[in-house]
Design an enzyme around this catalytic site. Structure first.
Site, PDB file in Angstrom:
ATOM      1  N   HIS A 139      28.242 -12.904   1.055  1.00  0.00           N
ATOM      2  CA  HIS A 139      29.561 -13.542   0.712  1.00  0.00           C
ATOM      3  C   HIS A 139      30.000 -14.679   1.646  1.00  0.00           C
ATOM      4  O   HIS A 139      29.370 -14.650   2.706  1.00  0.00           O
ATOM      5  CB  HIS A 139      30.675 -12.359   1.132  1.00  0.00           C
ATOM      6  CG  HIS A 139      32.060 -12.424   0.522  1.00  0.00           C
ATOM      7  ND1 HIS A 139      33.014 -13.078   1.431  1.00  0.00           N
ATOM      8  CD2 HIS A 139      32.880 -12.021  -0.234  1.00  0.00           C
ATOM      9  CE1 HIS A 139      34.025 -13.090   0.982  1.00  0.00           C
ATOM     10  NE2 HIS A 139      34.035 -12.159   0.129  1.00  0.00           N
ATOM     11  N   ASP A 216      27.160  -7.106   7.620  1.00  0.00           N
ATOM     12  CA  ASP A 216      28.436  -7.192   6.801  1.00  0.00           C
ATOM     13  C   ASP A 216      28.514  -5.819   6.121  1.00  0.00           C
ATOM     14  O   ASP A 216      27.815  -5.691   5.146  1.00  0.00           O
ATOM     15  CB  ASP A 216      28.468  -8.422   5.956  1.00  0.00           C
ATOM     16  CG  ASP A 216      29.702  -8.549   5.102  1.00  0.00           C
ATOM     17  OD1 ASP A 216      30.506  -7.465   5.116  1.00  0.00           O
ATOM     18  OD2 ASP A 216      29.746  -9.518   4.440  1.00  0.00           O
ATOM     19  N   GLN A 219      31.105  -3.777   1.878  1.00  0.00           N
ATOM     20  CA  GLN A 219      30.938  -2.964   0.768  1.00  0.00           C
ATOM     21  C   GLN A 219      30.344  -1.634   0.835  1.00  0.00           C
ATOM     22  O   GLN A 219      29.797  -0.958  -0.064  1.00  0.00           O
ATOM     23  CB  GLN A 219      30.359  -3.670  -0.569  1.00  0.00           C
ATOM     24  CG  GLN A 219      31.034  -5.131  -1.057  1.00  0.00           C
ATOM     25  CD  GLN A 219      32.334  -4.783  -1.659  1.00  0.00           C
ATOM     26  OE1 GLN A 219      32.689  -3.739  -2.204  1.00  0.00           O
ATOM     27  NE2 GLN A 219      33.140  -5.803  -1.695  1.00  0.00           N
ATOM     28  N   LYS A 242      39.596  -2.505   1.572  1.00  0.00           N
ATOM     29  CA  LYS A 242      38.718  -2.262   0.570  1.00  0.00           C
ATOM     30  C   LYS A 242      38.456  -0.577   0.716  1.00  0.00           C
ATOM     31  O   LYS A 242      37.609  -0.040   0.042  1.00  0.00           O
ATOM     32  CB  LYS A 242      37.477  -3.087   0.745  1.00  0.00           C
ATOM     33  CG  LYS A 242      37.707  -4.314   0.554  1.00  0.00           C
ATOM     34  CD  LYS A 242      36.192  -4.906   0.563  1.00  0.00           C
ATOM     35  CE  LYS A 242      36.394  -6.558   0.793  1.00  0.00           C
ATOM     36  NZ  LYS A 242      36.983  -7.410  -0.290  1.00  0.00           N
ATOM     37  N   CYS A 382      33.121 -15.336  -4.300  1.00  0.00           N
ATOM     38  CA  CYS A 382      32.911 -15.777  -2.930  1.00  0.00           C
ATOM     39  C   CYS A 382      31.350 -15.535  -2.542  1.00  0.00           C
ATOM     40  O   CYS A 382      31.014 -15.304  -1.450  1.00  0.00           O
ATOM     41  CB  CYS A 382      33.735 -15.050  -1.921  1.00  0.00           C
ATOM     42  SG  CYS A 382      35.264 -15.008  -2.290  1.00  0.00           S
TER      43      CYS A 382
HETATM   44  C1  LIG Z   1      30.490  -8.224   1.252  1.00  0.00           C
HETATM   45  C2  LIG Z   1      31.744  -8.866   1.620  1.00  0.00           C
HETATM   46  N1  LIG Z   1      31.940  -9.424   2.757  1.00  0.00           N
HETATM   47  C3  LIG Z   1      32.957 -10.012   3.381  1.00  0.00           C
HETATM   48  C4  LIG Z   1      34.244  -9.861   2.655  1.00  0.00           C
HETATM   49  C5  LIG Z   1      35.636 -10.406   3.408  1.00  0.00           C
HETATM   50  O1  LIG Z   1      36.387  -9.381   3.312  1.00  0.00           O
HETATM   51  P1  LIG Z   1      37.691  -9.911   3.687  1.00  0.00           P
HETATM   52  O2  LIG Z   1      38.463 -10.795   2.753  1.00  0.00           O
HETATM   53  O3  LIG Z   1      38.671  -8.498   3.602  1.00  0.00           O
HETATM   54  O4  LIG Z   1      37.678 -10.547   5.063  1.00  0.00           O
HETATM   55  C6  LIG Z   1      34.078  -9.353   1.557  1.00  0.00           C
HETATM   56  C7  LIG Z   1      35.304  -9.407   0.357  1.00  0.00           C
HETATM   57  O5  LIG Z   1      35.119  -9.312  -0.643  1.00  0.00           O
HETATM   58  C8  LIG Z   1      32.946  -8.668   0.856  1.00  0.00           C
HETATM   59  O6  LIG Z   1      32.742  -8.228  -0.275  1.00  0.00           O
END
Ligand SMILES: Cc1ncc(COP(=O)(O)O)c(C=O)c1O
Length: 425
Positions: A139, A216, A219, A242, A382
């Site tokens: 992401h 990270d 998910q 989430k 993203c």
């Molecule tokens: C795998 C992953 N990393 C990071 C993020 C970023 O999360 P946030 O926008 O809540 O900071 C997301 C959000 O979609 C994500 O799916």
């Protein structure tokens, strides 16, 4: 078949009763972007504001004391949920901020050391000749902070590639990670492909060269049991919104040793030990990383979300989503012209399902799905480099959660067929 009583659970989420677009029942398949919130979470936030609201860690009055207790209790609940100690859990705004906090530790120490102002841990000082490793499925939140760090310090950014079937190219590990690798940062479950990565294998490769390992878990923490200490990584980031929690609260878990050694990110009130005009010293973690009045109500809401998830059980949620992913992959692949972007089976895979429809732009697919009440995400999610890797400008992505059922899968497939009929492809 799934063992969750989804029909009963849906009643806990007021928004799921909404009608949308010409009075259609809402089929919410966008929990990968943000989840919906049960009344239990909404009530917890409201109860906090109605009865306890004050600035935590400041003030001598009863409300300030109650707000502090509520905030710290929330920290304990969330930390326990992932097998951590409370003082190893930092509340941030979201996962994006958590990852920026980590990357900033390196750029801050490196900048200070350039003029003799860093007498802390030398592992945070990086520069030309060093490298930072990510993967091609990250992401943007786990890519851009490391790109920036590389640009600021002269370190090189490297990445592990992807196989045609949506997995990490583990055979890249030996070529990409070497004795100059200082950081390895990667995603647990890809938000675009659904792939669940082999954390132990990645962590072992990073550890073998003494690199920091960051995960990270945006998910994964909402969708499966995650015990941060058994992952073998140094730090883990995820977002509250989430996992049924409110927006405005994210988490960073890191080993106590790492948190103590890291320089702060944001500076100001509440994160200090002593302050003089010339220089200041900082509080111990986690407060060192929580400058300003923190997101107390959001943390309280997140703790309520954790209680709700725990009552159902993360293993049951993971199994439920597995059933939905299997059904969605099967139903979509039965449709002529649909291509899954990511693993086509449920091995080491979560329930984020991306796909393209031949001769249709994902935005057109999304529009027809929306007209049928089916809320999905379209775009590059993203994770633009992953789209490029698979030669698609964008995908349509359905993401499932505990409040979805097989009827929702059927609605998705029916709406995709309707899109094909509408555009006559
Ligand atoms: C795998 C992953 N990393 C990071 C993020 C970023 O999360 P946030 O926008 O809540 O900071 C997301 C959000 O979609 C994500 O799916």
């Amino acid at each position: 078949m799934s063992r969750l009583d989804v029909a009963a659970m849906k009643a806990d989420f007021p928004i799921l009763a909404r009608r949308v677009r010409d009075d259609r029942a809402l089929v919410y398949l966008d929990s990968g972007a943000t989840s919906q919130k049960p009344t239990y979470v909404l009530d917890a936030e409201r109860e906090y504001y109605e009865h306890h609201n004050a600035a935590a860690h400041r003030g001598a009055h009863q409300l300030a004391e109650e707000a502090t207790i509520a905030f710290e209790d929330a920290r304990r609940v969330v930390a326990t949920f992932v097998g951590a100690e409370a003082d190893e859990l930092v509340f941030t705004k979201n996962a994006t901020e958590s990852i920026n906090l980590l990357a900033h530790a390196f750029s801050s120490a490196t900048a200070k050391s350039a003029h003799g102002k860093w007498d802390g841990d030398p592992r945070f000082v990086i520069g030309v000749g060093d490298n930072i490793v990510v993967t091609e499925m990250e992401h943007h939140a786990n890519l851009l902070p490391w790109q920036e760090l590389a640009d600021k310090t002269g370190a090189e950014l490297r990445w592990i590639g992807l196989t045609d079937d949506g997995r990490l190219e583990y055979s890249d590990l030996d070529r990409v990670i070497d004795e100059h690798t200082r950081v390895v940062s990667f995603v647990h479950q890809s938000n675009i492909l659904g792939t669940v990565n082999d954390v132990a294998r990645m962590a072992a490769a990073a550890r073998a060269v003494g690199a920091f390992v960051f995960l990270d878990a945006c998910q994964s923490v909402p969708h499966m049991p995650v015990d941060v200490k058994s992952l073998g990584v140094d730090a883990v980031a995820w977002s509250g919104h989430k996992m049924l929690g409110p927006t405005g609260v994210g988490c960073l878990w890191a080993t106590r040793e790492l948190l103590d050694a890291m320089p702060p990110f944001l500076t100001g009130g509440s994160m200090i030990e002593t302050v003089r005009m010339e220089r200041s010293t900082f509080a111990k973690a986690p407060m060192k990383f929580e400058a300003g009045v923190p997101n107390i109500a959001q943390a309280v809401g997140l703790a309520a979300a954790v209680e709700y998830l725990e009552r159902i059980g993360m293993q049951r949620i993971a199994e439920h989503e597995h059933v939905l992913a299997e059904a969605a992959l099967a139903a979509l692949q039965e449709i002529d012209g649909v291509t899954i972007i990511g693993p086509t089976n449920t091995v080491e895979r979560g329930s984020a399902v991306s796909f393209t429809v031949r001769d249709l732009h994902p935005h057109d697919v999304g529009q027809v799905l929306d007209a049928h009440g089916v809320a999905v995400r379209v775009g590059h999610h993203c994770a633009w480099p992953a789209c490029r890797r698979y030669g698609v400008p964008a995908t349509t992505r359905a993401t499932f959660y505990l409040y979805n059922d097989l009827n929702d899968v059927a609605s998705l497939a029916a709406a995709v067929r309707a899109a094909q009929r509408f555009f006559e492809v």
